[in-house]
Design an enzyme around this catalytic site. Structure first.
Site, PDB file in Angstrom:
ATOM      1  N   THR A 222       1.137  -1.320  -0.386  1.00  0.00           N
ATOM      2  CA  THR A 222      -0.215  -0.095   0.344  1.00  0.00           C
ATOM      3  C   THR A 222       0.782   1.022   0.391  1.00  0.00           C
ATOM      4  O   THR A 222       1.813   1.164   0.072  1.00  0.00           O
ATOM      5  CB  THR A 222      -1.496  -0.253   1.526  1.00  0.00           C
ATOM      6  N   ARG A 250     -13.947  -7.443   0.815  1.00  0.00           N
ATOM      7  CA  ARG A 250     -14.090  -6.817   1.636  1.00  0.00           C
ATOM      8  C   ARG A 250     -13.919  -5.362   1.779  1.00  0.00           C
ATOM      9  O   ARG A 250     -12.471  -5.228   1.074  1.00  0.00           O
ATOM     10  CB  ARG A 250     -12.582  -8.072   1.965  1.00  0.00           C
ATOM     11  N   GLY A 252     -10.602  -2.971   3.946  1.00  0.00           N
ATOM     12  CA  GLY A 252      -9.962  -2.583   4.530  1.00  0.00           C
ATOM     13  C   GLY A 252      -9.254  -1.415   5.479  1.00  0.00           C
ATOM     14  O   GLY A 252     -10.249  -1.172   5.710  1.00  0.00           O
ATOM     15  N   ASP A 253      -8.353  -1.385   5.564  1.00  0.00           N
ATOM     16  CA  ASP A 253      -8.005   0.243   6.974  1.00  0.00           C
ATOM     17  C   ASP A 253      -7.902   0.772   6.256  1.00  0.00           C
ATOM     18  O   ASP A 253      -7.936   2.047   6.771  1.00  0.00           O
ATOM     19  CB  ASP A 253      -7.114  -0.288   7.647  1.00  0.00           C
ATOM     20  N   THR A 273      -0.345   0.800   6.719  1.00  0.00           N
ATOM     21  CA  THR A 273       0.224   0.148   5.945  1.00  0.00           C
ATOM     22  C   THR A 273      -0.221  -1.721   6.618  1.00  0.00           C
ATOM     23  O   THR A 273       0.958  -1.153   7.651  1.00  0.00           O
ATOM     24  CB  THR A 273       0.690   0.027   4.987  1.00  0.00           C
ATOM     25  N   GLY A 274      -0.649  -1.985   6.278  1.00  0.00           N
ATOM     26  CA  GLY A 274      -0.486  -3.346   6.972  1.00  0.00           C
ATOM     27  C   GLY A 274      -1.867  -4.461   6.928  1.00  0.00           C
ATOM     28  O   GLY A 274      -2.868  -4.561   5.970  1.00  0.00           O
ATOM     29  N   GLY A 276      -5.165  -5.082   7.221  1.00  0.00           N
ATOM     30  CA  GLY A 276      -6.348  -4.669   7.800  1.00  0.00           C
ATOM     31  C   GLY A 276      -7.147  -4.166   8.748  1.00  0.00           C
ATOM     32  O   GLY A 276      -7.578  -4.013   9.649  1.00  0.00           O
TER      33      GLY A 276
END
Ligand code: ASP
Length: 356
Positions: A222, A250, A252-253, A273-274, A276
């Protein structure tokens, strides 16, 4: 009577002073939106291109050079904007555009594939001067989702749009629309095929087991940026394709304000980033800002606590980049690496990939 008036005025005066003490940030916000330069004229920018299992032994010198070159190109775009008196919002948007347009990163061109073999993009942006924000989720035809997030913030009454409605809004705002094929890259397709070949975990309902095969050799990819401009305004933004093999639309964050992105002139600007799901549950970006706001903790310490302690204990992996109202920068991650770069007002550039 005269005494009473003097006494009353004194109380009012003290009251106002108290209020402005509490509201230092508010006062700063009001002046800064008028583009009054802060006395120090300090500014700075920090970016990431994703965290994950990024190991030197798995990297070729050519690949490493390509990543570093692209990070440098992107951050210099934002830095030049800031240096020339542009806003942090503009710097964040234009910097992220460079990374979105590069197939190296999981955002825009180069986004990962969903389980259905499509690309669904998420992005968000936040203006720390007024806590305004914009976000989009699950868009499939918008070339630069960060631009759409900004349009949502500036030209709609909403904060977050998704799917077909977000795309309709993009068309109405005249943003660049591309054929979904534009986002295809062979590498990302291979990654999807590899994940799909792995047998389903017996407990595929839990996030840990669903993402197990992805996380093990994952490079999240990301992109994100946080910047402080000469007017004391902080902005942050994040753009992503999400996570390989994601299902059921889905989200994510990255498009969640408070998780993937947060900015407040009084504290800092953050992009995450990671993995989520964990960043949403931990409200990672806002949590860092809140620690600074309520406890007076420094950006460095707040970022360390949230990533190395809270997120790690929860089971999440990834990292953040952030900048505070003085131009201090944090780049904290609990993975093997995170593509990242910083540039300060003096034009000093740092670029990192692995844990140093
Ligand atoms: N945080 C993103 C998501 O969960 C993935 C990433 O950072 O690459 O969608």
């Amino acid at each position: 009577m005269q005494k009473a008036i003097i006494f009353l005025s004194l109380i009012l005066f003290i009251g106002c002073k108290e209020k402005s003490k509490e509201g230092i940030e508010v006062a700063a916000i009001e002046t800064s939106s008028e583009k009054v330069k802060n006395p120090s004229e300090s500014f700075g920018i920090v970016i990431h291109g994703g965290a994950g299992t990024i190991l030197k032994e798995n990297m070729t010198p050519e690949k490493e050079t390509a990543y570093k070159k692209k990070l440098e190109e992107a951050i210099k775009i934002g830095h030049t904007i800031l240096k020339n008196g542009g806003t942090s919002l503009e710097a964040v948007e234009k910097t992220i555009n460079v990374l979105e347009d590069s197939p190296l990163f999981n955002a825009g061109k180069g986004a990962v594939f969903t389980n259905a073999g499509t690309n669904e993009l998420d992005a968000s942006i936040m203006d720390g001067s007024n806590l305004n924000a914009g976000a989009v989720a699950g868009v499939k035809t918008v070339k630069n989702p960060i631009n759409l997030a900004k349009e949502v913030m500036v030209n709609s009454p909403h904060v977050m749009l998704s799917g077909a409605g977000a795309e309709q809004f993009a068309t109405e705002r005249g943003l660049e629309i591309v054929d979904p094929k534009y986002f295809y890259t062979e590498n990302r397709m291979k990654a999807l095929e590899k994940v799909k070949k792995k047998p389903d975990h017996p407990d595929a309902k839990s996030a840990t087991s669903f993402y197990d095969p992805i996380i093990k050799d994952s490079k999240f990819g990301t992109v994100g940026c946080a910047a402080l401009d000469k007017y004391g305004n902080i902005a942050a933004g994040t753009s992503t394709g999400g996570m390989t093999n994601k299902k059921w639309n889905r989200i994510g964050d990255s498009p969640i304000i408070g998780s993937g992105t947060y900015a407040n002139n009084a504290t800092c600007g953050v992009s995450s980033t990671g993995w989520g799901e964990y960043f949403i549950r931990g409200q990672v970006a806002y949590d860092i800002s809140a620690m600074m706001e309520y406890k007076g903790i420094s950006l460095q310490n707040a970022a360390k606590e949230v990533i190395q302690n809270k997120l790690t204990k929860l089971g999440g992996t990834g990292g953040i980049i952030a900048i505070d109202h003085k131009g201090n920068v944090a780049m904290e991650f609990n993975t093997a690496g995170m593509y990242r770069a910083t540039m300060n007002a003096d034009g000093e550039l740092t670029i990192g990939i692995y844990k140093e």
